[in-house]
Write a protein that holds these residues in place. Structure first.
Motif, mmCIF file in Angstrom:
data_model
loop_
_atom_site.group_PDB
_atom_site.id
_atom_site.type_symbol
_atom_site.label_atom_id
_atom_site.label_comp_id
_atom_site.label_asym_id
_atom_site.label_seq_id
_atom_site.Cartn_x
_atom_site.Cartn_y
_atom_site.Cartn_z
ATOM 1 N N MET A 1 -31.322 2.504 36.897
ATOM 2 C CA MET A 1 -30.782 3.842 37.079
ATOM 3 C C MET A 1 -30.287 4.381 35.735
ATOM 4 N N LEU A 2 -30.805 5.527 35.338
ATOM 5 C CA LEU A 2 -30.550 6.092 34.017
ATOM 6 C C LEU A 2 -29.068 6.329 33.756
ATOM 7 N N SER A 3 -28.370 6.966 34.707
ATOM 8 C CA SER A 3 -26.973 7.305 34.449
ATOM 9 C C SER A 3 -26.092 6.063 34.308
ATOM 10 N N ALA A 4 -26.365 5.008 35.043
ATOM 11 C CA ALA A 4 -25.576 3.769 34.912
ATOM 12 C C ALA A 4 -25.760 3.177 33.521
ATOM 13 N N ASN A 5 -26.995 3.184 33.022
ATOM 14 C CA ASN A 5 -27.258 2.688 31.661
ATOM 15 C C ASN A 5 -26.545 3.548 30.627
ATOM 16 N N GLN A 6 -26.611 4.854 30.825
ATOM 17 C CA GLN A 6 -25.927 5.776 29.908
ATOM 18 C C GLN A 6 -24.425 5.496 29.884
ATOM 19 N N GLN A 22 -16.835 13.755 29.277
ATOM 20 C CA GLN A 22 -17.871 13.256 28.371
ATOM 21 C C GLN A 22 -19.133 12.889 29.150
ATOM 22 N N ALA A 23 -18.954 12.229 30.282
ATOM 23 C CA ALA A 23 -20.089 11.803 31.110
ATOM 24 C C ALA A 23 -20.821 13.013 31.690
ATOM 25 N N LEU A 24 -20.063 13.996 32.158
ATOM 26 C CA LEU A 24 -20.673 15.199 32.727
ATOM 27 C C LEU A 24 -21.458 15.964 31.667
ATOM 28 N N VAL A 28 -24.611 13.335 33.539
ATOM 29 C CA VAL A 28 -24.408 12.386 34.641
ATOM 30 C C VAL A 28 -23.757 13.148 35.797
ATOM 31 N N ALA A 29 -24.297 12.997 36.981
ATOM 32 C CA ALA A 29 -23.741 13.673 38.162
ATOM 33 C C ALA A 29 -22.355 13.107 38.465
ATOM 34 N N LYS A 30 -21.472 13.966 38.961
ATOM 35 C CA LYS A 30 -20.092 13.559 39.261
ATOM 36 C C LYS A 30 -20.054 12.361 40.213
ATOM 37 N N LYS A 31 -20.864 12.409 41.260
ATOM 38 C CA LYS A 31 -20.885 11.323 42.247
ATOM 39 C C LYS A 31 -21.331 10.014 41.594
ATOM 40 N N SER A 32 -22.366 10.083 40.770
ATOM 41 C CA SER A 32 -22.851 8.886 40.054
ATOM 42 C C SER A 32 -21.760 8.310 39.152
#
Length: 197
Positions: A1-6, A22-24, A28-32
């Motif tokens: 999963m891309l966002s987890a790696n990020q 920073q994540a948003l 990266v989606a808020k829920k993720s």
């Protein structure tokens, strides 16, 4: 999963600290993001700031993240520059006049304010004990700030700081004089320097 790696990469780069904003910004989606925080047992240390379970809590860095315009000054800056013999009992920061410091003062932080045109004078970066870079005033600006706020500080702290500064190999007396003029403490500084130099 891309966002987890990020997020793993981002947390690694920031020594275990993740910020919602920073994540948003990275997309990266808020829920993720919140799923990642929960799954990896990150602890919320301040609004929008999370710490990995294996990371060290760096209160100076968290304070900087919470209030990016606050610059470490006075007793805290003296400590950063080895101009104080002990760690301050409370953190001290300087903000621009007009900034609402109520959240900082509620957390026991001593807040000074200064006109916005003088806020960036002498601004530098210092490394915390945990390896994070935070904004702090340089030695010369700190000496001037301490003299400006002398009525609210222990005389012993001021005298020790001036003695330590004069002995410091990296002191810049020309810069100190320049700041003293701008901050209107030249007449207060002069007698100290005459005695110590």
């Amino acid at each position: 999963m891309l966002s987890a790696n990020q997020l793993h990469t981002l947390a690694e780069q920031n020594k275990g600290v993740l910020q919602t904003a920073q994540a948003l910004k990275l997309g990266v989606a808020k829920k993720s993001f919140y799923d990642f925080i929960k799954t990896n047992e990150f602890e919320q240390v301040a609004h929008g700031i999370y710490l990995a379970p294996e990371a060290w809590a760096d209160s100076l860095y968290f304070l900087h993240l919470r209030s990016t315009q606050a610059v470490f000054s006075h007793e805290t800056a003296l400590y950063f520059h080895d101009l104080a013999d002990r760690e301050p009992l409370q953190y001290t920061v300087t903000v621009k006049t007009g900034y609402n410091p109520s959240k900082l003062t509620a957390d026991g932080i001593k807040v000074y304010s200064i006109k916005s045109e003088l806020h960036a004078m002498g601004l530098t970066q210092m490394e915390t004990n945990f390896g994070h870079m935070v904004p702090c005033y340089d030695m010369e600006r700190t000496i001037c700030d301490v003299l400006r706020s002398r009525n609210g500080m222990e005389i012993q702290t001021i005298q020790n700081a001036l003695r330590a500064y004069v002995k410091h190999k990296d002191k810049n007396l020309r810069q100190l004089t320049h700041y003293a003029k701008a901050l209107r403490v030249e007449k207060i500084l002069q007698p100290y320097l005459e005695v110590l130099l």
